[in-house]
Each structure stands twice: as C-alpha cells, then as structure tokens.
Design a protein around this motif. Structure first.
Motif, mmCIF file in Angstrom:
data_model
loop_
_atom_site.group_PDB
_atom_site.id
_atom_site.type_symbol
_atom_site.label_atom_id
_atom_site.label_comp_id
_atom_site.label_asym_id
_atom_site.label_seq_id
_atom_site.Cartn_x
_atom_site.Cartn_y
_atom_site.Cartn_z
ATOM 1 N N THR A 181 0.832 -1.201 0.000
ATOM 2 C CA THR A 181 0.000 0.000 0.000
ATOM 3 C C THR A 181 0.868 1.253 0.000
ATOM 4 O O THR A 181 0.609 2.196 -0.755
ATOM 5 C CB THR A 181 -0.928 -0.006 1.223
ATOM 6 O OG1 THR A 181 -1.704 -1.205 1.207
ATOM 7 C CG2 THR A 181 -1.836 1.195 1.234
ATOM 8 N N ALA A 182 1.892 1.274 0.818
ATOM 9 C CA ALA A 182 2.797 2.430 0.860
ATOM 10 C C ALA A 182 3.501 2.616 -0.482
ATOM 11 O O ALA A 182 3.700 3.748 -0.939
ATOM 12 C CB ALA A 182 3.826 2.252 1.974
ATOM 13 N N SER A 183 3.844 1.524 -1.133
ATOM 14 C CA SER A 183 4.481 1.606 -2.444
ATOM 15 C C SER A 183 3.563 2.269 -3.462
ATOM 16 O O SER A 183 3.994 3.122 -4.241
ATOM 17 C CB SER A 183 4.860 0.202 -2.916
ATOM 18 O OG SER A 183 5.292 0.225 -4.254
ATOM 19 N N LEU A 184 2.301 1.889 -3.449
ATOM 20 C CA LEU A 184 1.347 2.481 -4.389
ATOM 21 C C LEU A 184 1.170 3.977 -4.118
ATOM 22 O O LEU A 184 1.182 4.797 -5.045
ATOM 23 C CB LEU A 184 0.000 1.764 -4.304
ATOM 24 C CG LEU A 184 -1.095 2.258 -5.247
ATOM 25 C CD1 LEU A 184 -0.642 2.173 -6.695
ATOM 26 C CD2 LEU A 184 -2.358 1.450 -5.035
ATOM 27 N N GLY A 241 7.604 -1.598 -2.905
ATOM 28 C CA GLY A 241 6.841 -2.449 -3.813
ATOM 29 C C GLY A 241 7.461 -3.825 -3.970
ATOM 30 O O GLY A 241 6.750 -4.837 -4.004
ATOM 31 N N ILE A 242 8.776 -3.866 -4.064
ATOM 32 C CA ILE A 242 9.466 -5.162 -4.167
ATOM 33 C C ILE A 242 9.259 -5.959 -2.888
ATOM 34 O O ILE A 242 8.982 -7.170 -2.932
ATOM 35 C CB ILE A 242 10.966 -4.939 -4.481
ATOM 36 C CG1 ILE A 242 11.116 -4.373 -5.907
ATOM 37 C CG2 ILE A 242 11.752 -6.225 -4.317
ATOM 38 C CD1 ILE A 242 12.510 -3.878 -6.235
ATOM 39 N N ILE A 243 9.359 -5.293 -1.746
ATOM 40 C CA ILE A 243 9.110 -5.975 -0.466
ATOM 41 C C ILE A 243 7.678 -6.499 -0.420
ATOM 42 O O ILE A 243 7.420 -7.639 -0.016
ATOM 43 C CB ILE A 243 9.396 -5.030 0.722
ATOM 44 C CG1 ILE A 243 10.896 -4.737 0.820
ATOM 45 C CG2 ILE A 243 8.875 -5.610 2.031
ATOM 46 C CD1 ILE A 243 11.243 -3.629 1.796
ATOM 47 N N ALA A 278 0.991 -3.827 -4.775
ATOM 48 C CA ALA A 278 2.446 -3.711 -4.733
ATOM 49 C C ALA A 278 3.012 -3.598 -6.150
ATOM 50 O O ALA A 278 3.919 -2.803 -6.404
ATOM 51 C CB ALA A 278 3.052 -4.909 -4.007
ATOM 52 N N LEU A 279 2.472 -4.379 -7.088
ATOM 53 C CA LEU A 279 2.923 -4.298 -8.481
ATOM 54 C C LEU A 279 2.589 -2.927 -9.071
ATOM 55 O O LEU A 279 3.420 -2.323 -9.764
ATOM 56 C CB LEU A 279 2.283 -5.408 -9.309
ATOM 57 C CG LEU A 279 2.650 -5.425 -10.793
ATOM 58 C CD1 LEU A 279 4.143 -5.613 -10.976
ATOM 59 C CD2 LEU A 279 1.881 -6.514 -11.509
ATOM 60 N N ALA A 280 1.398 -2.436 -8.800
ATOM 61 C CA ALA A 280 1.036 -1.095 -9.271
ATOM 62 C C ALA A 280 1.954 -0.045 -8.658
ATOM 63 O O ALA A 280 2.316 0.931 -9.322
ATOM 64 C CB ALA A 280 -0.424 -0.803 -8.937
ATOM 65 N N GLY A 281 2.342 -0.246 -7.403
ATOM 66 C CA GLY A 281 3.281 0.669 -6.755
ATOM 67 C C GLY A 281 4.650 0.643 -7.423
ATOM 68 O O GLY A 281 5.287 1.685 -7.589
ATOM 69 N N THR A 308 4.165 2.523 -10.874
ATOM 70 C CA THR A 308 4.036 3.976 -10.718
ATOM 71 C C THR A 308 5.313 4.604 -10.177
ATOM 72 O O THR A 308 5.658 5.727 -10.548
ATOM 73 C CB THR A 308 2.836 4.344 -9.819
ATOM 74 O OG1 THR A 308 2.965 3.674 -8.567
ATOM 75 C CG2 THR A 308 1.520 3.978 -10.476
ATOM 76 N N SER A 309 6.033 3.879 -9.334
ATOM 77 C CA SER A 309 7.294 4.402 -8.806
ATOM 78 C C SER A 309 8.334 4.525 -9.911
ATOM 79 O O SER A 309 9.088 5.506 -9.963
ATOM 80 C CB SER A 309 7.820 3.501 -7.688
ATOM 81 O OG SER A 309 6.948 3.519 -6.590
ATOM 82 N N ILE A 310 8.379 3.548 -10.801
ATOM 83 C CA ILE A 310 9.318 3.613 -11.922
ATOM 84 C C ILE A 310 8.960 4.781 -12.842
ATOM 85 O O ILE A 310 9.835 5.548 -13.266
ATOM 86 C CB ILE A 310 9.341 2.275 -12.691
ATOM 87 C CG1 ILE A 310 10.010 1.190 -11.840
ATOM 88 C CG2 ILE A 310 10.055 2.416 -14.027
ATOM 89 C CD1 ILE A 310 9.905 -0.208 -12.415
ATOM 90 N N ILE A 311 7.666 4.924 -13.136
ATOM 91 C CA ILE A 311 7.241 6.034 -14.007
ATOM 92 C C ILE A 311 7.589 7.372 -13.370
ATOM 93 O O ILE A 311 8.133 8.265 -14.032
ATOM 94 C CB ILE A 311 5.730 5.938 -14.304
ATOM 95 C CG1 ILE A 311 5.437 4.729 -15.191
ATOM 96 C CG2 ILE A 311 5.211 7.213 -14.953
ATOM 97 C CD1 ILE A 311 3.968 4.409 -15.347
ATOM 98 N N GLY A 312 7.287 7.525 -12.076
ATOM 99 C CA GLY A 312 7.597 8.775 -11.391
ATOM 100 C C GLY A 312 9.083 9.067 -11.366
ATOM 101 O O GLY A 312 9.510 10.223 -11.561
ATOM 102 N N SER A 313 9.899 8.039 -11.160
ATOM 103 C CA SER A 313 11.356 8.237 -11.157
ATOM 104 C C SER A 313 11.850 8.646 -12.542
ATOM 105 O O SER A 313 12.709 9.532 -12.667
ATOM 106 C CB SER A 313 12.063 6.955 -10.717
ATOM 107 O OG SER A 313 11.748 6.656 -9.379
#
Length: 167
Positions: free
Chosen positions: A59-62, A88-90, A106-109, A112-117
């Motif tokens: 959830t935090a990853s998303l 997300g990996i965790i 977690a996968l969505a996180g 989205t984290s990769i896109i944001g980075s």
C-alpha cells in the motif's frame, strides 16, 4: 351496579438480601471481578482483527508511486519513486510468500514508482541541458538588454525558441 369484588392491594413480598444460601439469579446480580481474571471470548468467525496479512509495504508503495508521478517535475519525485520501488518489491515478495494479500497493489506501486522516477530523471536532464546550453545564457543576456520593452522581450523569446527547436 356490578357484581365485581372490590380491588385489593397486593401484599408486599419478601425482601431480597443476597447471601451465600440465596445466589444471584440475573446477570446484573453477578458479583463483579477484576478485568484480568475474566476471560475474553474470541471474536465471531470473520471478525478477527488479526488476519496475518502484512499489506503495509504494498500500500505504501502504491501511494509513494502516485506521489512520485505527481511530484515528478521536482527532485523529490525521484526520492519518492525509489522508496516506493523498494517497498513495492518488499510487498510483492510478501505476497508471493502468502504473508500479504495485496500483490496487485504492490505491483502497481512498482510501476508507478518507476514512471515517477523516470519523469523526475527526464526533468533533471532537461533542466541541466537547458541551463548548460548557450541558448539559455543568450536569452538571459537578451532579456537584460530588453529591459521593460515588451517588443524586445518578445523578440528575445522568439530567438530563444528558434535556438532550441531549430526554427
């Protein structure tokens, strides 16, 4: 007139005094005990508050992934993206081991984290290229020379766009 007998008043019954030979009969008459000595009954099926799922990382990853996209125009977006990617990996590993139930979040996180980075990195590269180009320093010099003249400022803007986009 009627043949009914006159109303009678009820006679008082015996008074109740709890003694050892006369035990209480209702729940509110039960003697109180300390909370630590009374057993707590288990919750009914389906109402357990200990499901065993550890969904916090996914959830935090998303959430961080979404925030990294929103703040992608700033340096903070890459920081949020990296933290979101790690969480997300965790979260995905926990879901694969059966410790979490939100593997999809977690996968969505992660995504989205990769896109944001990537958005943050692209913005950093764009700003560095823009600032290091001769076009930007020419724009600054031209605007200094133009002063408050709006026609000269427009000419500086057109010259800068021509330098950047080859017009």
């Amino acid at each position: 007139m009627s043949n009914l007998p006159p109303p009678s008043t009820p006679e008082p019954g015996p008074s109740y005094e709890p003694t050892s030979s006369n035990p209480p009969t209702a729940a509110w008459d039960q003697p109180t005990s300390s909370p630590s000595s009374a057993p707590i009954p288990p919750p009914p099926p389906g109402f357990s508050n200990d499901s065993g799922a550890r969904n916090g990382a996914g959830t935090a990853s998303l959430v961080l992934g979404i925030l990294s996209i929103v703040t992608g125009l700033f340096v903070i977006g890459i920081v949020l993206g990296i933290v979101g990617l790690v969480l997300g990996i965790i979260g995905r590993k926990r879901a694969k081991r059966g410790e979490a139930t939100n593997g999809g979040a977690a996968l969505a996180g992660i995504i989205t984290s990769i896109i944001g980075s990537l958005v943050s990195i692209a913005m950093i590269v764009f700003v560095v290229v823009l600032l290091s180009s001769g076009s930007f320093s020419s724009l600054v010099d031209c605007l200094d020379d133009a002063g408050d003249d709006p026609v000269a400022q427009d000419r500086c803007e057109r010259d800068f766009e021509d330098d950047l986009f080859g017009g």
